[in-house]
Every structure is written in structure tokens, then in C-alpha cells.
Motif scaffolding. Structure first.
Motif, PDB file in Angstrom:
ATOM      1  N   GLY A 149       0.809  -1.212   0.000  1.00 32.78           N
ATOM      2  CA  GLY A 149       0.000   0.000   0.000  1.00 32.78           C
ATOM      3  C   GLY A 149       0.840   1.258   0.000  1.00 32.78           C
ATOM      4  N   ASN A 150       1.918   1.258   0.777  1.00 28.62           N
ATOM      5  CA  ASN A 150       2.782   2.445   0.833  1.00 28.62           C
ATOM      6  C   ASN A 150       3.465   2.714  -0.505  1.00 28.62           C
ATOM      7  OD1 ASN A 150       2.127   2.756   3.527  1.00 28.62           O
ATOM      8  ND2 ASN A 150       3.923   1.655   4.272  1.00 28.62           N
ATOM      9  N   ILE A 151       3.936   1.648  -1.148  1.00 25.56           N
ATOM     10  CA  ILE A 151       4.566   1.809  -2.467  1.00 25.56           C
ATOM     11  C   ILE A 151       3.554   2.369  -3.464  1.00 25.56           C
ATOM     12  CG2 ILE A 151       5.537   0.559  -4.435  1.00 25.56           C
ATOM     13  CD1 ILE A 151       6.724  -1.426  -2.383  1.00 25.56           C
ATOM     14  N   ALA A 152       2.359   1.784  -3.471  1.00 17.46           N
ATOM     15  CA  ALA A 152       1.335   2.220  -4.422  1.00 17.46           C
ATOM     16  C   ALA A 152       0.944   3.672  -4.196  1.00 17.46           C
ATOM     17  CB  ALA A 152       0.106   1.318  -4.301  1.00 17.46           C
ATOM     18  N   ASN A 153       0.856   4.094  -2.937  1.00 11.93           N
ATOM     19  CA  ASN A 153       0.466   5.461  -2.620  1.00 11.93           C
ATOM     20  C   ASN A 153       1.491   6.467  -3.148  1.00 11.93           C
ATOM     21  OD1 ASN A 153       0.581   7.852  -0.355  1.00 11.93           O
ATOM     22  ND2 ASN A 153      -1.501   7.153  -0.729  1.00 11.93           N
ATOM     23  N   LEU A 154       2.774   6.191  -2.914  1.00 10.01           N
ATOM     24  CA  LEU A 154       3.829   7.077  -3.416  1.00 10.01           C
ATOM     25  C   LEU A 154       3.848   7.098  -4.941  1.00 10.01           C
ATOM     26  CD1 LEU A 154       6.790   6.184  -1.027  1.00 10.01           C
ATOM     27  CD2 LEU A 154       5.723   8.422  -1.262  1.00 10.01           C
ATOM     28  N   TRP A 155       3.717   5.940  -5.533  1.00 12.25           N
ATOM     29  CA  TRP A 155       3.778   5.798  -6.983  1.00 12.25           C
ATOM     30  C   TRP A 155       2.626   6.558  -7.649  1.00 12.25           C
ATOM     31  CZ3 TRP A 155       4.784   0.249  -9.278  1.00 12.25           C
ATOM     32  CH2 TRP A 155       5.190   0.348 -10.615  1.00 12.25           C
ATOM     33  N   ALA A 156       1.431   6.456  -7.070  1.00 13.25           N
ATOM     34  CA  ALA A 156       0.239   7.060  -7.676  1.00 13.25           C
ATOM     35  C   ALA A 156       0.284   8.582  -7.670  1.00 13.25           C
ATOM     36  CB  ALA A 156      -1.012   6.579  -6.949  1.00 13.25           C
ATOM     37  N   LYS A 157       1.018   9.180  -6.760  1.00 11.28           N
ATOM     38  CA  LYS A 157       1.103  10.641  -6.726  1.00 11.28           C
ATOM     39  C   LYS A 157       1.847  11.192  -7.929  1.00 11.28           C
ATOM     40  CE  LYS A 157       0.773  10.907  -1.700  1.00 11.28           C
ATOM     41  NZ  LYS A 157       1.456  11.196  -0.423  1.00 11.28           N
ATOM     42  N   ARG A 158       2.673  10.335  -8.561  1.00 11.32           N
ATOM     43  CA  ARG A 158       3.428  10.771  -9.744  1.00 11.32           C
ATOM     44  C   ARG A 158       2.902  10.139 -11.028  1.00 11.32           C
ATOM     45  NH1 ARG A 158       9.508   9.480  -8.274  1.00 11.32           N
ATOM     46  NH2 ARG A 158       8.493   7.599  -7.485  1.00 11.32           N
ATOM     47  N   ALA A 159       2.537   8.873 -10.940  1.00  6.39           N
ATOM     48  CA  ALA A 159       2.078   8.171 -12.147  1.00  6.39           C
ATOM     49  C   ALA A 159       0.922   7.253 -11.753  1.00  6.39           C
ATOM     50  CB  ALA A 159       3.232   7.366 -12.747  1.00  6.39           C
ATOM     51  N   PRO A 160      -0.278   7.824 -11.576  1.00  7.93           N
ATOM     52  CA  PRO A 160      -1.401   7.032 -11.048  1.00  7.93           C
ATOM     53  C   PRO A 160      -1.792   5.836 -11.904  1.00  7.93           C
ATOM     54  CG  PRO A 160      -2.128   9.184 -11.843  1.00  7.93           C
ATOM     55  CD  PRO A 160      -0.651   9.222 -11.796  1.00  7.93           C
TER      56      PRO A 160
ATOM     57  N   MET B 153      -4.373  -1.209  -4.127  1.00 12.11           N
ATOM     58  CA  MET B 153      -5.388  -0.475  -4.890  1.00 12.11           C
ATOM     59  C   MET B 153      -5.967   0.683  -4.078  1.00 12.11           C
ATOM     60  SD  MET B 153      -7.567  -3.081  -7.295  1.00 12.11           S
ATOM     61  CE  MET B 153      -8.472  -1.688  -7.943  1.00 12.11           C
ATOM     62  N   SER B 154      -6.296   0.424  -2.817  1.00 11.14           N
ATOM     63  CA  SER B 154      -6.883   1.481  -1.983  1.00 11.14           C
ATOM     64  C   SER B 154      -5.911   2.639  -1.794  1.00 11.14           C
ATOM     65  CB  SER B 154      -7.285   0.916  -0.611  1.00 11.14           C
ATOM     66  OG  SER B 154      -8.300  -0.049  -0.743  1.00 11.14           O
ATOM     67  N   ARG B 155      -4.660   2.310  -1.466  1.00 12.96           N
ATOM     68  CA  ARG B 155      -3.681   3.368  -1.233  1.00 12.96           C
ATOM     69  C   ARG B 155      -3.298   4.078  -2.530  1.00 12.96           C
ATOM     70  NH1 ARG B 155      -0.623   3.455   3.056  1.00 12.96           N
ATOM     71  NH2 ARG B 155      -0.408   5.634   2.395  1.00 12.96           N
TER      72      ARG B 155
ATOM     73  N   SER C 288      -5.215  12.528  -4.047  1.00 15.79           N
ATOM     74  CA  SER C 288      -4.572  13.681  -3.415  1.00 15.79           C
ATOM     75  C   SER C 288      -4.152  14.728  -4.438  1.00 15.79           C
ATOM     76  CB  SER C 288      -3.351  13.232  -2.598  1.00 15.79           C
ATOM     77  OG  SER C 288      -2.339  12.739  -3.453  1.00 15.79           O
ATOM     78  N   THR C 289      -4.047  14.322  -5.702  1.00 18.23           N
ATOM     79  CA  THR C 289      -3.692  15.277  -6.767  1.00 18.23           C
ATOM     80  C   THR C 289      -4.806  15.437  -7.810  1.00 18.23           C
ATOM     81  OG1 THR C 289      -2.575  13.505  -8.000  1.00 18.23           O
ATOM     82  CG2 THR C 289      -1.230  14.830  -6.511  1.00 18.23           C
TER      83      THR C 289
ATOM     84  N   THR D 217     -14.667  -1.496  -2.617  1.00 18.56           N
ATOM     85  CA  THR D 217     -14.388  -1.864  -1.227  1.00 18.56           C
ATOM     86  C   THR D 217     -14.435  -0.642  -0.311  1.00 18.56           C
ATOM     87  OG1 THR D 217     -11.993  -1.530  -1.399  1.00 18.56           O
ATOM     88  CG2 THR D 217     -12.856  -3.690  -2.053  1.00 18.56           C
ATOM     89  N   ASP D 218     -14.548  -0.936   0.988  1.00 16.18           N
ATOM     90  CA  ASP D 218     -14.506   0.130   2.003  1.00 16.18           C
ATOM     91  C   ASP D 218     -13.270   0.998   1.839  1.00 16.18           C
ATOM     92  OD1 ASP D 218     -16.837  -0.523   3.212  1.00 16.18           O
ATOM     93  OD2 ASP D 218     -15.959  -1.320   5.049  1.00 16.18           O
ATOM     94  N   GLY D 219     -12.121   0.327   1.705  1.00 15.76           N
ATOM     95  CA  GLY D 219     -10.860   1.058   1.633  1.00 15.76           C
ATOM     96  C   GLY D 219     -10.793   1.994   0.446  1.00 15.76           C
ATOM     97  N   GLN D 220     -11.273   1.562  -0.706  1.00 18.19           N
ATOM     98  CA  GLN D 220     -11.222   2.391  -1.913  1.00 18.19           C
ATOM     99  C   GLN D 220     -12.099   3.637  -1.758  1.00 18.19           C
ATOM    100  OE1 GLN D 220     -12.477  -0.399  -4.902  1.00 18.19           O
ATOM    101  NE2 GLN D 220     -10.652  -1.688  -4.668  1.00 18.19           N
ATOM    102  N   ILE D 221     -13.317   3.432  -1.284  1.00 17.73           N
ATOM    103  CA  ILE D 221     -14.243   4.566  -1.126  1.00 17.73           C
ATOM    104  C   ILE D 221     -13.743   5.514  -0.039  1.00 17.73           C
ATOM    105  CG2 ILE D 221     -16.588   5.201  -0.440  1.00 17.73           C
ATOM    106  CD1 ILE D 221     -17.502   2.510  -1.681  1.00 17.73           C
ATOM    107  N   ARG D 222     -13.258   4.953   1.056  1.00 14.03           N
ATOM    108  CA  ARG D 222     -12.764   5.782   2.162  1.00 14.03           C
ATOM    109  C   ARG D 222     -11.574   6.632   1.706  1.00 14.03           C
ATOM    110  NH1 ARG D 222     -11.624   2.026   5.218  1.00 14.03           N
ATOM    111  NH2 ARG D 222     -13.454   1.977   6.584  1.00 14.03           N
TER     112      ARG D 222
END
Length: 471
Positions: free
Chosen positions: A268-279, A298-300, A307-308, A326-331
């Protein structure tokens, strides 16, 4: 007649030469004194520091005049050091303030660092960013020069919050130079801290974050061998550090690790950082994973994307069949969008499946919306049907509006349908209100007893008596 004139001229010239020489010597002496004073202002022997930390200006149990004199001198040196730092921090130009603080710290010798640390910590609030930067730099330099002395000093610090933060700074510097020594410290002097849940998590993460920059294979092998809590911190620190510059490499290394909660969180942490630059890339990678790793990533990733570009992330979710969201995605998307456009986030949440993630996110949206436009948020809530979704929104509105209008906040809280949530929100609101305006809070309880249980009404009317019993 000429001889006296010549003598007078000669003496005058000699006098001028003497004055010039003396002026030159005085200038040199002033420069020496200035340098000496600056050094003295930042220098204090350790016994004097102990007296200052313990609140004593003289050595206990000693009538020796020399000891008293030394202690007094030490106190003056600490005061002078604090004065020097205060003078720097009072500079109105933030850029110059930073430059001067860095110059101050960089000029210190290891022996001068204890007193400089006291001066920095006592000259500004603990949250002050410039003070924190300077303290971090000082501790990093100290640890690089003599980590044992730095750790030993921190162990004696009275302020445990400052001691904890200092420990992390020293450990980070040590790990960047000698990871094995950092591991030895964690196993020996830091063993008690390591046993504490979140402290162990943070200590392992601190070492791994620095070690992975030097030897990724060794750092990740060590992280993967740790107990679960420390493993989460170490893997998260190591893989996030790699992902910051090369998310593909972090993703590759993730799959070499043992499955489990630590790997799931790291995904999740990797995906979150990655998505901020190349979602799009992050989402494509997340969908190649399986099980809990896939859901976490997926959620992160959606949270990082939102965030962008929140509208785009929301549109992506809308394309997923409702039963698969899922809960996580919507949240994640709801919360991130709320921080930027709360009214749009709230409207989007209405269209999502009725899940806990949706209910959690609406509280976040209404809190932000109330801070921007309380009337708009209130009107929108009145349109929502009864249920947990609306109740959570009302609770958030009451919390956000309390400082400006406590009467309105607790009145809104009284409209919550869920009995337990309603009672708890009113209880907290009235108790806090009574600290500021006790009579107004009491009046509200008396006038609204119909929405309170008899027990709660009696309890809130006797708040003052509770305070008396505690005394």
C-alpha cells in the motif's frame, strides 16, 4: 629656535606612531575577544549543564567557594548561549535565520554540543520548525562524531519527548555511517525501547531507511527476519525509500518478501507514493497483485491519486462494479477529495454503496465543508435520509462548529438518531461548553431535557458538583 621645533615635531611623530601601533593592537585584541566570547557563549562544561538541568545554580552539599564560583560561571555561559540562539531566532528574515542556525551548529565542536542543545531547546517551542531543524542537525553531527556520548547524554535528559526525538536523530545518523553498530545499539541499550510496540516499529524503520541506501539486499534481508511489528516498520521504511526514486524496483523487491501483514502494508505504501506521480502505472501494478496485497495497493493507490486528481480517481471507482468496490477504496478517495473540495466529495459519497468506508468518509467531508461553509453543510445534511451516514455527518458538523457556536453544535448533536452516538456527542459537547460558559450550558440542558435521558440530564446538571468531589 629651530632645535625646539625639531624636537616637538620629532616627539609628535613618535607619539602618532605609538597611537597607530596601539590602535592596531587594540583592533586585534577586540577581534580575539569577540571570537573568544562567541566560543564561550556556546561552551559549558558538563557539570554546569547537570546543575542547570537539575535546577541548581550551585553544587549541592558543598561549601567550597571555588565550586560555587564555577557553578555561577557555568550558569552565565548557558544564559549567554541561550541569548545567542534567541538573537538568531529573532531575525525577521526566515532564510537568514536558517542560514545563521546552520552556521551556529556547524561551528560547534563535540564538546560544545550539550550546552548548545540546551540553548536550542530552551529558546523556542518544541514545535518550532527552525528549532527542530537545528536540533536535528546538531544531533546528526554529534552522532557522527561520537554517537556513544550523544546517546549517553540523551539518556539523562529530563524531557522524555525531547529525549525520544533525539534518540531517533542519533540512531539515523549512526545507521547512515555504520548499520551494524546501529543494530548493536538497538539490541543492547535500545532493547527496552524496541519491546514497546510503536517504538520498536519506528526504531526498525529508522535503521532500515538509512541502511537500504547503502546495501538494499542486506537491509531487506534483516527487515524480513524481524518480529512482525518491527518487520512492518523496517520493510515500510526500506521499501518506501526505494519507491521514492524507483517504484518499479520497490515493487520488484516487494514480491521477494514473505507474505503477511507487513508486506501488505508495504504494498500500500509503495502504491500510494507511486500514484502521486504516475497514477495509471500504480493502478496497473496494483491490479497485478493478489489477495490482501492487491486490496491494500489499490486502496492506497487511489488515495495517492485522489490527493492530486480526486475527480479522476473517483471516476475510476465509478467504473468498478458497485459490488466490487471496497470500504478502503471509497474511504481513501472520499477523505482525500474532502480535503480539497468537500462539497463535491460529499455529493460523490451519496452515490456510493452503503458501506462503512462511505460512512467514515462523509464525516471527514462534512467537517471540512463546515469549516468552509457551515450553512451549506447544514442544508445538505438536512436533505440526507436518517441513518449512520447522516449521523456521522451531523457528528462532524457539531465538532467543527463547536468553537464558534457551542449551543448550535450540541443542538445539532441532539438530532443524531443513534442513541449511543447521540448521547456521547452531547455529553462531550456540554462538558466542554460548561468549562467556558457554565450557566449557558446548564440552561441548554434544562431547556432540552426532552432529548436527554433522565440519567444524562441529571449528570450534566451536576457537573459542578463532580468537580467539587474530585477536589
Amino acid at each position: 629656535m629651530n632645535i625646539p621645533k625639531i624636537s616637538i615635531i620629532s616627539f609628535s611623530l613618535i607619539g602618532l606612531l605609538i597611537i597607530a601601533f596601539q590602535y592596531s593592537q587594540n583592533s586585534k585584541l577586540k577581534n580575539k575577544i569577540k571570537k573568544f566570547s562567541a566560543k564561550e557563549a556556546a561552551s559549558l562544561n558538563q557539570s554546569g549543564l547537570s546543575s542547570i538541568k537539575n535546577g541548581n545554580s550551585a553544587s549541592k552539599g558543598s561549601g567550597n567557594s571555588k565550586n560555587k564560583s564555577d557553578s555561577k560561571t557555568d550558569y552565565k555561559k548557558v544564559s549567554a548561549a541561550i541569548g545567542s540562539v534567541n538573537e538568531i531566532l529573532s531575525d525577521p528574515d526566515p532564510l537568514k535565520r536558517i542560514e545563521r542556525l546552520m552556521a551556529f551548529v556547524n561551528a560547534l565542536s563535540p564538546g560544545e554540543m550539550p550546552e548548545a542543545l540546551i540553548a536550542l531547546q530552551e529558546s523556542a517551542p518544541q514545535w518550532d520548525p527552525h528549532m527542530k531543524m537545528a536540533v536535528g542537525l546538531l544531533l546528526t553531527r554529534w552522532a557522527s562524531a561520537d554517537s556513544d556520548a550523544a546517546f549517553a547524554y540523551v539518556e539523562e535528559m529530563k524531557n522524555k519527548d525531547q529525549a525520544r526525538d533525539a534518540t531517533f536523530s542519533i540512531l539515523r545518523a549512526l545507521a547512515s555511517q555504520d548499520p551494524q553498530r546501529a543494530l548493536e545499539w538497538m539490541s543492547n541499550q535500545g532493547s527496552d525501547m524496541s519491546k514497546n510496540g510503536w517504538m520498536g516499529h519506528m526504531l526498525a524503520g529508522t535503521i532500515a531507511t538509512e541502511w537500504v541506501r547503502q546495501d538494499p539486499d542486506a537491509a531487506l534481508a534483516w527487515a524480513n527476519s524481524l518480529p512482525e511489528n518491527q518487520r512492518q516498520g523496517a520493510l515500510g521504511g526500506a521499501l518506501e525509500t526505494i519507491a521514492a526514486s524507483d517504484p518499479n524496483e520497490a515493487a520488484r523487491r516487494l514480491l521477494q518478501l514473505d507474505a503477511g501483514e507487513a508486506r501488505q502494508k508495504a504494498a500500500g505504501n509503495i502504491a500510494n507514493l507511486w500514484a502521486k506521480r504516475a497514477p495509471q502505472e500504480a493502478m496497473e501494478w496494483a491490479m497485478t497483485l493478489e489477495g490482501d496485497d492487491r486490496e491494500s495497493a489499490m486502496s492506497r493507490a487511489l488515495g495517492g491519486w485522489a490527493s492530486t486528481e480526486p475527480a479522476e480517481a473517483a471516476a475510476f471507482i465509478n467504473d468498478i462494479p458497485a459490488e466490487e468496490r471496497t470500504d478502503g477504496q471509497i474511504r481513501e478517495v472520499g477523505r482525500r477529495w474532502s480535503e480539497q473540495e468537500p462539497s463535491k466529495a460529499a455529493e460523490w459519497l451519496v452515490s456510493q454503496p452503503d458501506t462503512k468506508g462511505r460512512t467514515d468518509a462523509v464525516g471527514h467531508a462534512v467537517w471540512h465543508w463546515t469549516n468552509e461553509d457551515p450553512a451549506g453543510a447544514a442544508d445538505w445534511l438536512l436533505e440526507q435520509p436518517s441513518g449512520d451516514f447522516r449521523d456521522n455527518g451531523i457528528g462532524a458538523l457539531a465538532k467543527a462548529s463547536f468553537d464558534d457556536d457551542p449551543a448550535s453544535a450540541v443542538t445539532w448533536a441532539a438530532t443524531i438518531d443513534n442513541d449511543r452516538q447521540r448521547e456521547g456527542t452531547i455529553e462531550r459537547g456540554v462538558r466542554e461548553w460548561s468549562k467556558r460558559e457554565p450557566q449557558e450550558a446548564r440552561n441548554w440542558v434544562q431547556e432540552n431535557s426532552n432529548v436527554l435521558s433522565p440519567e444524562q440530564s441529571e449528570r450534566l446538571l451536576n457537573i459542578d458538583n463532580e468537580g467539587g468531589r474530585k477536589k
